[in-house]
Design an enzyme around this catalytic site. Sequence first.
Site: not given
Length: 921
Positions: A42, A86, A111
């Site tokens: 990422k 995460q 997300d």
Amino acid sequence: QVRDRLKQQVVEMTEKFPGFRPGLAILQVGNRDDSNLYINMKLKAAAEIGISANHIKLPNTATEADVLKCIASLNADPAVHGFIVQLPLDSDKPINTEKITNAVAPEKDVDGLSSINAGKLSRGDLGDCFIPCTPKGCMELIRQTGVQVAGKRAVVIGRSKIVGAPMHDLLLWNNATVTTCHSKTSTLAEEVGKADILVVAAGRAEMVKGEWIKPGAIVIDCGINHVPDSTKASGKRVVGDVAYASAKEKASFITPVPGGVGPMTVAMLMQSTVESAQRFLEKFQPGKWTIQYNQLTLKMPVPSDIEISQSCMPKPIDQVAKEVGLFPDELELYGQTKAKVQLSVLNRLKNQPDGKYVVVTGITPTPLGEGKSTTTVGLVQALGAHLHQNVFACVRQPSQGPTFGIKGGAAGGGYCQVVPMEEFNLHLTGDIHAITAANNLVAAAIDARIFHELTQSDQALYNRLVPSVNGVRKFSAIQIRRLQKLGINKTDPMALTKEEVNSFVRLDIDPSTITWQRVLDTNDRFLRKITIGQSPTEKGFTRTAQFDITVSSEIMAVLALADGLDDMKKRFGRMVVASSKKGQPVTADDLGVTGALAVLMKDAVKPNLMQTLEGTPVFVHAGPFANIAHGNSSVLADKIALKLVGKDGFVVTEAGFGADIGMEKFFNIKCRYSGLRPHVVVLVATVRALKMHGGGPTVTAGVPLPREYTEENLQLVAKGCSNLNKQIQNARMFGVPVVVAVNAFKTDTKAELALVVQHAKEAGAFDAVECTHWAEGGKGALALAQAVQRASQAPSNFRFLYNVELPIVDKIRLIAQQVYGARDIELLPEAQEKVAMYTKQGFGNLPICMAKTHLSLSHDPEQKGAPTGFVLPIRDIRASVGAGFLYPLVGTMSTMPGLPTRPCFYDIDLDPVSGGVNGLF
């Protein structure tokens, strides 16, 4: 393709908004290898596209509270537009993952995992939410096939919150007929065989067989599984949830594993971050305001100011801040209705153009005042709430001395007020108290230093000024500056000679030259002259001193003229408090107090945000005296406001007293230091004041007006217009268009008001309009606002009255002759001595700040109208070197007002029921 497109979008963003970059934050807990691998992918993608990515790594000992605290900080950071946590959270402590993902601000949840975003997706609000990256990537892959989704049969295997459930919703709202299968589905092969579009996210290696698949179907495989493989060095290989070899024979399109959905998931994370940055720019685009105005409920007769103020329900101040484009981290809340604004906003908006700059001033007033503050507020309410322009008012903070004395408050009046008026007129955020503390620290330091030098030897002074700590002596930074000023280029305290020690420790202040006084924010006439040092502990060191009112302190003037914290600190250091017996200036830096002053004033330097009755924003900041100082609110407030309103907006500020004093100083001092150039002057006039200038009886505060002021008298008005004419000429002298605001009172007649408008236009005003804003709010200043709009488009050839390089006497003479109408000036002996001293000390190039009565264009408050031919006496000249001006004293005046027989505080009290403030401000 996606990355290339995003890269181009980021380039376009940075070209349109210089210095801006989309920001992505990735919060990781622990140190899992797989998480590190995904995060690195990422970060690499972000760098390639031009996104500023920040990886925040908490240890595996982090608690849920630690994670939530970090999330709160990232939520409030305006540089972060996309923010992911995460998963999984690798912590030794129990952490509720659902609570963590829901703590992420929905507008930054790229997300798409928060319940709010999931709920919006399930309702079909696709344009107002973030979609989880894997389903979003799957949809993008499906679109790339060119097959229309609408009307197709789609099957999703899996119902996880991350892939299965949102994939179902996404396909459904793209008009597919969707079936979700899971571990309990008994006819899985049959359902798969019906699918035109198949998305598999089951987490089981090769569970979907090729023979199940409908010929020509699109197959999206989201699975990542490891199976044994002796041919691989690791002994295993990665496969998906679909048996790829057999499935590709049946499918028209199929994603490989690895290399299919995975890279698209990362690309969609980047796309969502860029989309979030675009939304942020649309929402917080400088100069683009979406503001909620308050509707006034007008009453006749007009109630008292405090009744009107307390009947208003102000917006929460953080809402006002958001409406004008301020970020949460740029705000320091002081309750619900006021806040300080961080100076960092200036750096954020440095590339934005300024708005239009308007100064409100007035003709020579009566002792009652003619409504400049009320007109300032009325004008911004008209421009904002009625003409829907971006507009800021920038006004001075009032002193509590006049508030409890004879003048009352300064929040405006009637239906044109800054609210809540009681907070505005009282402590506000404590800036004036900070000035009092800072000023009196300097005063204490002066007398303490004289005392210690009188009672100690050079070596004793040196030992105390540069003490040995653990056997080591060291100069402080401010002491190094003093050594450099003395021409001593040494940093070792042990290396100074006796002569150098003597020069260093002895300021040798001449008590008769001390110009720095103690201050108090209360009207107390008995402190105008005092004797200090009468305690036996002061060993006979007494001297005559005085208290001034706080707003007359040079520290207040420095606050108003500084353009930042560093500049304010430098100005503090340059403040001259006295002279040595050799005639050298002694500064705050010499006293060693500069850093302490900066610490005391570090919060006061931030402007205070409030609002008007109609909900337009106001900066309240600084309130220097308008005679011995320049009488204008802060440069910083004006600069921030001009950036926030944008190039088509307006900033309206007010200059104290009449145009001959406040406006002249606004131009020659404030604009000179700020570098800002005004577009329009609004000159406030009243029939009452013009009658006084026309020969009407004396106007006295607290005494009913004589009938000449309450009955029509066109002759008095016409004669008094000589003052109006002169003040219009004064404004035009600086090359700025003038709009005259005739502030109407209920006793004025239509004929009187029309006469003033006519005279103003004939005298050269760009326009002149009657205003009824006191009784009608912004509506009553609508014509004024429209005139100001037109005037702001007219040419403005702003120029200063004088060059600062001219000799001191020439600068004073220019102001006296050009602005006041004097024939000449006369310097009394003390003033002549000061001219010589300040020129010798290097202060001759400072601007001039005339300290004169505001009740006449001349030095005599009894001379009304527009007197000419008089000689202006200059009694003395003093220096505010830190603020950056010299102030000649014209006649006598007090810097400590007294209380009248019946002060305002007679009418002020707490409400016995509500506990709020009652009374007249």
